[in-house]
Design an enzyme around this catalytic site. Structure first.
Site, short mmCIF file in Angstrom:
data_model
loop_
_atom_site.label_atom_id
_atom_site.label_comp_id
_atom_site.label_asym_id
_atom_site.label_seq_id
_atom_site.Cartn_x
_atom_site.Cartn_y
_atom_site.Cartn_z
CE LYS A 14 -4.56 -1.15 1.72
NZ LYS A 14 -5.62 -0.81 2.68
CD GLU A 62 -18.74 -6.55 8.67
OE1 GLU A 62 -18.18 -5.58 8.12
OE2 GLU A 62 -18.72 -7.71 8.19
NE ARG A 118 -21.03 -7.19 4.53
CZ ARG A 118 -19.87 -7.57 4.02
NH1 ARG A 118 -18.74 -7.18 4.56
NH2 ARG A 118 -19.83 -8.37 2.98
#
Length: 633
Positions: free
Chosen positions: A278, A364, A392
């Site tokens: 990244k 989640e 979710r």
């Protein structure tokens, strides 16, 4: 902008380039991404890390006929630039402009709309099997990050795909860096890269040597099956039925392009492990990819600069401070986040209470049931989660928490309109989807100080409570340092209309829209009630106000359908009170990305919009609205 990038209006132009020019194109594309994001704000680190991978994919595969499905999708700026949207990057994440995520309505190259994680393999598998069903020889490619790979949905899809007998390529973009630091056994497993490179080279040499002696070759294969699981991450994915390839350098086009070309001609499920970094190519983002994950506008030559004047305290910061203070007071408190430590404000809590902090990764569903298990043993879990992400885990919320009436607090950040992230991240539905669940209460603080007080109230309850609050700052209310609760399920009258007789309009506000409601009320001579709780409603206060006013207006930064206004109408009906009720909130549509204040105005939820809606419904002389009728049962 460089000459190579300027000449590419779609991937067909890219495929005309000689391979030797791809490195120069990557340099131009990376510079263009950096310049664009610095002007508009947006996701940066992730996009700098996918430049070479994006070029290689469009160079090798016949897009858009071949399908690319990007997981989460916040790393698709290079993809957008190469697929005809280069000159629209100045409108990124602005009203009427480009979305920050793939969007099917935006381009035929966006094969699947994303923004939540771990959906890519399922979607790409569906596309691959659809192609097989229709007799079309197209490839389906899912590009998924190591953070997203930690979610259960990704493994459900892998489990299905391994036996599906279709041409599917899953690319694991392994940068060992989700938004928050990656967690879990899988990330440790994927980190064994040097051993993996050694193993891949040794395996190929060994096969060539031993093929001349079949018995030794068979023995070596059996030994390999036992040994390679200890060395590389291949075994996990091969057990799912995939042909594992890699890991390879995701910034080396001389490795990426030929590898993808080889894979393109292979049948069946393939798994390519790509290692990227990244922030690649921009030293400041490489050094701090979290800070540069989603910056606002900045000067690339200088980097992100803290504002000279401290900004107003955000609701997220109020929550983070409350969590630390309540954690110091009550050792039963534990904090849980599904991979959103920074976004949900848990950094200081992790530092102060590491043994009571749990980042469960992008999971989640697990986060909610995990909280239920902790609550069963007498702890007091606080789940810090975005409103849109709790969707979710709805089944777990219903069956594992509410059905067992466990005392879990849900701190719902990003409730209402979120701005630049658009409809995928807007917390428009939490009041509607929570209030229909038995045992669950919903608090809607109007400002920062109320947020702290209502969090304390929620924590003191012995059943599930959600406290919803928006992204960013509120009106700037001073936050009291204590941990005093506000009354449970009680609202307050914040403005009384000036009139001796009953009549006129009462505005019932839920959450931060109290403040534009108060401004509108000054022009309407209306009563304003700060309801504070969407469930349970303060029914006594509601009926008191209804008895003294000719009409009721409800205001909420959530969907009108099934929302707090619907709860008010239901309560009046249950009490046998017939009363005109105007419900104001988010309309039955997905709300585009853009400036939050402008979006609220377009929804008619600023002061002027509230006033206009009331006058349109009840006329300028609101006092002349007929009085309420009591239905005699």
């Amino acid at each position: 902008m460089g000459s190579l990038l300027q000449a590419i209006d779609d991937p067909a132009d890219l495929r005309k380039l000689p391979r030797a020019q791809l490195k120069a194109l990557a340099d131009e594309l990376r510079a263009y991404v950096l310049d664009s994001v610095s002007r508009t704000g947006g996701h940066l680190s992730s996009n700098l890390g996918t430049v070479e991978l994006t070029i290689a994919l469009h160079y090798v595969f016949n897009t858009p006929y071949d399908r690319l499905v990007w997981d989460v999708g916040h790393q698709t700026y290079p993809h957008k630039i190469l697929t005809g949207r280069r000159d629209r990057m100045a409108s990124l994440r602005q009203f009427g402009g480009l979305s920050g995520f793939p969007q099917r309505a935006e381009s035929e190259y966006d094969a699947f709309g994303t923004a939540h994680s771990s959906t890519s393999i399922s979607a790409a598998l569906g596309m691959a099997l659809a192609a097989k069903h229709k007799g079309e020889h197209r490839k389906a490619v899912a590009i998924i990050g190591d953070g997203a790979m930690s979610a259960g949905m990704a493994f459900e899809a892998l489990n299905n795909a391994g036996v599906a007998e279709c041409d599917l390529l899953v690319i694991l973009n392994d940068n060992d860096m989700s938004i928050s630091p990656p967690v879990g056994a899988l990330n440790r497993y994927l980190a064994q890269l040097m051993s993996g490179q050694f193993y891949a080279a040794a395996k190929n040499v060994g096969k060539n040597v031993l093929r001349v002696a079949p018995p030794l070759f068979e023995l070596a294969k059996r030994l390999e099956e036992q040994a390679k699981g200890m060395i590389v991450p291949a075994t996990l994915f091969e057990k799912f039925g995939f042909n594992y390839i890699g890991p390879i350098d995701g910034h080396d086009l001389d490795s990426l392009v030929p590898t993808l070309e080889n894979i393109k001609h292979l049948g069946g499920p393939q798994f390519l492990h790509v290692v990227t970094r990244k922030g690649q190519g921009y030293k400041l983002a490489e050094a701090d990819p979290v800070a540069y994950h989603g910056p606002g506008k900045f000067d690339p030559a200088v980097g992100i600069v803290k504002p000279a004047k401290a900004p107003k305290q955000t609701f997220t910061q109020v929550f983070g401070q409350w969590l630390c203070d309540m954690g110091a007071k009550d050792e039963r408190l534990v904090g849980i986040t599904p991979a959103m430590r920074e976004g949900s404000g848990l950094v200081e809590f992790q530092q102060r209470f590491p043994n009571r902090y749990f980042d469960v990764g992008i999971a989640e569903q697990h986060a909610v049931t995990f909280a239920a298990g902790l609550a069963c043993e007498g702890l007091k879990p606080v789940v810090a989660i975005y409103s849109t992400f709790l969707q979710r885990a709805y089944d777990q919320l219903v069956h594992d928490v509410a059905l067992q009436n466990l005392p879990v607090v849900f701190a719902l950040d990003r409730a209402g309109i979120v701005g630049a992230d658009g409809p995928t991240h807007a917390g428009a539905y939490d009041i509607a989807y929570l209030r229909c669940i038995p045992n669950v209460s919903i608090a809607c603080p109007a400002d920062e100080n109320e947020c702290r007080g209502l969090l304390t109230t929620a924590f003191e309850q012995d059943h599930p409570v959600a406290v919803r609050y928006p992204r960013g700052a509120g009106v700037g209310a001073a936050v009291a340092p204590g941990l005093e609760p506000l009354p449970f399920a009680k609202g307050e009258i914040r403005r009384a209309r000036s009139a001796s007789a009953d009549g006129g309009v009462a505005i019932l506000a839920f959450g931060t829209l109290l403040h534009p409601a108060l401004a509108a009320a000054e022009r309407l001579n209306a009563t304003v009630v700060n309801m504070r709780w969407a469930k349970p409603l303060d029914t006594a206060l509601l009926l008191e106000v209804a008895a003294r006013h000719a009409a009721i207006v409800t205001v909420e930064e959530g969907c009108v359908m099934g929302g707090a206004g619907s709860a008010v109408a239901e309560a009046l009906q249950a009490a046998g009170v017939v009363k005109p009720v105007l419900q104001l909130g988010l309309r039955d549509e997905f709300i585009e990305h853009g400036d939050p204040a402008m979006l609220l105005s377009l929804q008619g939820l600023d002061a002027a919009g509230i006033e206009a809606s009331v006058r349109e419904r009840f006329g300028d002389a609101v006092e002349r609205v007929p009085p309420a009728l009591k239905v005699v049962s």
